[in-house]
Write a protein that holds these residues in place. Sequence first.
Motif, PDB file in Angstrom:
ATOM      1  N   LEU A  17       0.471  -4.111 -59.994  1.00 24.07           N
ATOM      2  CA  LEU A  17       1.912  -3.881 -60.118  1.00 24.07           C
ATOM      3  C   LEU A  17       2.602  -4.586 -58.982  1.00 24.07           C
ATOM      4  CD1 LEU A  17       2.717  -0.097 -60.839  1.00 24.07           C
ATOM      5  CD2 LEU A  17       3.303  -2.063 -62.273  1.00 24.07           C
ATOM      6  N   ARG A  18       3.805  -5.045 -59.242  1.00 28.33           N
ATOM      7  CA  ARG A  18       4.640  -5.545 -58.161  1.00 28.33           C
ATOM      8  C   ARG A  18       5.910  -4.708 -58.121  1.00 28.33           C
ATOM      9  NH1 ARG A  18       7.618 -11.315 -56.840  1.00 28.33           N
ATOM     10  NH2 ARG A  18       9.002 -10.641 -58.520  1.00 28.33           N
ATOM     11  N   LEU A  19       6.104  -4.027 -57.028  1.00 30.89           N
ATOM     12  CA  LEU A  19       7.313  -3.267 -56.821  1.00 30.89           C
ATOM     13  C   LEU A  19       8.375  -4.164 -56.194  1.00 30.89           C
ATOM     14  CD1 LEU A  19       5.879   0.055 -55.376  1.00 30.89           C
ATOM     15  CD2 LEU A  19       6.166  -0.635 -57.762  1.00 30.89           C
ATOM     16  N   SER A  20       9.615  -3.910 -56.561  1.00 29.43           N
ATOM     17  CA  SER A  20      10.739  -4.664 -56.016  1.00 29.43           C
ATOM     18  C   SER A  20      11.729  -3.710 -55.381  1.00 29.43           C
ATOM     19  CB  SER A  20      11.439  -5.447 -57.124  1.00 29.43           C
ATOM     20  OG  SER A  20      10.565  -6.360 -57.747  1.00 29.43           O
ATOM     21  N   CYS A  21      12.417  -4.214 -54.398  1.00 25.17           N
ATOM     22  CA  CYS A  21      13.467  -3.431 -53.748  1.00 25.17           C
ATOM     23  C   CYS A  21      14.660  -4.353 -53.530  1.00 25.17           C
ATOM     24  CB  CYS A  21      12.976  -2.866 -52.425  1.00 25.17           C
ATOM     25  SG  CYS A  21      14.224  -1.973 -51.474  1.00 25.17           S
ATOM     26  N   ALA A  22      15.765  -4.005 -54.147  1.00 25.03           N
ATOM     27  CA  ALA A  22      17.002  -4.779 -54.005  1.00 25.03           C
ATOM     28  C   ALA A  22      17.872  -4.131 -52.951  1.00 25.03           C
ATOM     29  CB  ALA A  22      17.723  -4.834 -55.343  1.00 25.03           C
ATOM     30  N   ALA A  23      18.329  -4.930 -52.014  1.00 23.85           N
ATOM     31  CA  ALA A  23      19.182  -4.432 -50.941  1.00 23.85           C
ATOM     32  C   ALA A  23      20.594  -4.955 -51.121  1.00 23.85           C
ATOM     33  CB  ALA A  23      18.630  -4.863 -49.589  1.00 23.85           C
ATOM     34  N   SER A  24      21.553  -4.126 -50.760  1.00 23.06           N
ATOM     35  CA  SER A  24      22.943  -4.547 -50.779  1.00 23.06           C
ATOM     36  C   SER A  24      23.653  -3.940 -49.581  1.00 23.06           C
ATOM     37  CB  SER A  24      23.633  -4.123 -52.081  1.00 23.06           C
ATOM     38  OG  SER A  24      23.586  -2.723 -52.232  1.00 23.06           O
ATOM     39  N   GLY A  25      24.691  -4.637 -49.128  1.00 21.14           N
ATOM     40  CA  GLY A  25      25.402  -4.181 -47.938  1.00 21.14           C
ATOM     41  C   GLY A  25      24.726  -4.687 -46.685  1.00 21.14           C
ATOM     42  N   GLY A  26      25.506  -5.069 -45.727  1.00 21.62           N
ATOM     43  CA  GLY A  26      24.959  -5.520 -44.459  1.00 21.62           C
ATOM     44  C   GLY A  26      24.340  -6.896 -44.540  1.00 21.62           C
ATOM     45  N   THR A  27      23.538  -7.208 -43.541  1.00 22.08           N
ATOM     46  CA  THR A  27      22.918  -8.524 -43.421  1.00 22.08           C
ATOM     47  C   THR A  27      21.414  -8.366 -43.613  1.00 22.08           C
ATOM     48  OG1 THR A  27      24.657  -9.151 -41.842  1.00 22.08           O
ATOM     49  CG2 THR A  27      22.712 -10.573 -41.991  1.00 22.08           C
ATOM     50  N   PHE A  28      20.978  -8.515 -44.840  1.00 22.97           N
ATOM     51  CA  PHE A  28      19.580  -8.245 -45.185  1.00 22.97           C
ATOM     52  C   PHE A  28      18.627  -9.075 -44.339  1.00 22.97           C
ATOM     53  CE2 PHE A  28      16.130  -6.866 -47.722  1.00 22.97           C
ATOM     54  CZ  PHE A  28      15.308  -7.952 -47.938  1.00 22.97           C
ATOM     55  N   SER A  29      18.994 -10.312 -44.071  1.00 19.45           N
ATOM     56  CA  SER A  29      18.084 -11.211 -43.357  1.00 19.45           C
ATOM     57  C   SER A  29      17.851 -10.802 -41.910  1.00 19.45           C
ATOM     58  CB  SER A  29      18.614 -12.641 -43.412  1.00 19.45           C
ATOM     59  OG  SER A  29      19.881 -12.714 -42.806  1.00 19.45           O
ATOM     60  N   ARG A  30      18.553  -9.793 -41.435  1.00 18.67           N
ATOM     61  CA  ARG A  30      18.343  -9.282 -40.076  1.00 18.67           C
ATOM     62  C   ARG A  30      17.695  -7.902 -40.065  1.00 18.67           C
ATOM     63  NH1 ARG A  30      20.703 -12.097 -35.992  1.00 18.67           N
ATOM     64  NH2 ARG A  30      19.179 -10.912 -34.785  1.00 18.67           N
ATOM     65  N   TYR A  31      17.216  -7.451 -41.217  1.00 21.08           N
ATOM     66  CA  TYR A  31      16.614  -6.119 -41.298  1.00 21.08           C
ATOM     67  C   TYR A  31      15.103  -6.241 -41.443  1.00 21.08           C
ATOM     68  CZ  TYR A  31      21.378  -4.677 -42.621  1.00 21.08           C
ATOM     69  OH  TYR A  31      22.721  -4.478 -42.674  1.00 21.08           O
ATOM     70  N   ALA A  32      14.381  -5.509 -40.616  1.00 20.38           N
ATOM     71  CA  ALA A  32      12.971  -5.318 -40.903  1.00 20.38           C
ATOM     72  C   ALA A  32      12.872  -4.354 -42.082  1.00 20.38           C
ATOM     73  CB  ALA A  32      12.254  -4.743 -39.689  1.00 20.38           C
ATOM     74  N   MET A  33      11.923  -4.612 -42.957  1.00 22.23           N
ATOM     75  CA  MET A  33      11.791  -3.806 -44.171  1.00 22.23           C
ATOM     76  C   MET A  33      10.398  -3.206 -44.263  1.00 22.23           C
ATOM     77  SD  MET A  33      14.747  -4.028 -45.619  1.00 22.23           S
ATOM     78  CE  MET A  33      14.348  -3.295 -47.212  1.00 22.23           C
ATOM     79  N   GLY A  34      10.294  -2.119 -44.993  1.00 20.33           N
ATOM     80  CA  GLY A  34       8.997  -1.482 -45.141  1.00 20.33           C
ATOM     81  C   GLY A  34       8.861  -0.784 -46.476  1.00 20.33           C
ATOM     82  N   TRP A  35       7.621  -0.560 -46.845  1.00 20.61           N
ATOM     83  CA  TRP A  35       7.286   0.244 -48.021  1.00 20.61           C
ATOM     84  C   TRP A  35       6.481   1.462 -47.558  1.00 20.61           C
ATOM     85  CZ3 TRP A  35       9.021  -0.195 -52.886  1.00 20.61           C
ATOM     86  CH2 TRP A  35       9.559  -1.422 -53.296  1.00 20.61           C
ATOM     87  N   PHE A  36       6.803   2.586 -48.170  1.00 22.67           N
ATOM     88  CA  PHE A  36       6.134   3.848 -47.887  1.00 22.67           C
ATOM     89  C   PHE A  36       5.777   4.495 -49.216  1.00 22.67           C
ATOM     90  CE2 PHE A  36       7.176   4.055 -43.366  1.00 22.67           C
ATOM     91  CZ  PHE A  36       8.197   3.121 -43.289  1.00 22.67           C
ATOM     92  N   ARG A  37       4.906   5.479 -49.167  1.00 22.11           N
ATOM     93  CA  ARG A  37       4.585   6.216 -50.379  1.00 22.11           C
ATOM     94  C   ARG A  37       4.350   7.679 -50.040  1.00 22.11           C
ATOM     95  NH1 ARG A  37      -1.440   3.856 -51.951  1.00 22.11           N
ATOM     96  NH2 ARG A  37      -2.575   4.758 -50.165  1.00 22.11           N
ATOM     97  N   GLN A  38       4.570   8.507 -51.036  1.00 19.37           N
ATOM     98  CA  GLN A  38       4.342   9.938 -50.866  1.00 19.37           C
ATOM     99  C   GLN A  38       3.734  10.497 -52.143  1.00 19.37           C
ATOM    100  OE1 GLN A  38       7.723  12.233 -49.505  1.00 19.37           O
ATOM    101  NE2 GLN A  38       6.384  13.832 -48.723  1.00 19.37           N
ATOM    102  N   ALA A  39       2.518  10.970 -52.002  1.00 19.95           N
ATOM    103  CA  ALA A  39       1.828  11.605 -53.119  1.00 19.95           C
ATOM    104  C   ALA A  39       2.170  13.086 -53.138  1.00 19.95           C
ATOM    105  CB  ALA A  39       0.327  11.404 -52.981  1.00 19.95           C
ATOM    106  N   PRO A  40       2.045  13.731 -54.280  1.00 17.10           N
ATOM    107  CA  PRO A  40       2.359  15.167 -54.373  1.00 17.10           C
ATOM    108  C   PRO A  40       1.563  15.974 -53.361  1.00 17.10           C
ATOM    109  CG  PRO A  40       2.059  14.231 -56.551  1.00 17.10           C
ATOM    110  CD  PRO A  40       1.657  13.172 -55.584  1.00 17.10           C
TER     111      PRO A  40
END
Length: 129
Positions: A17-40
Amino acid sequence: VQLQASGGGLVQPGDSLRLSCAASGGTFSRYAMGWFRQAPGKEREFVAGISWGGGSTYYPPSIRSQRGRFAISRDNAKSMVYLQMNSLKPEDTAVYYCAADINNPLDIASLQMTAYDYWGQGTQVTVSS
């Protein structure tokens, strides 16, 4: 900053699977980004982080040990961050969240969950036969 994760679903063990995350607002190119997960019933877990420019990535030991099954990437021109997941296992079942660290002054991945200021709503990934 608004973050919208997508791409989750019900898949079989061994699928990708490939997950995607669309960002809006602010200056995306200056943000560090991350993925997290939470199982039940479990705490939220850091899966991957990436720097502004994409040249620095971080995977916690629990993910690094899984032989490259996960890969984070970003496209600053599209304000998107991705998580490629291969050879999925039932234990990968979780809600996956993308998050942004807007205060990282360096072009390196942010390593601490507490550094991330903005979170998306999550996308469910279920791995089951």
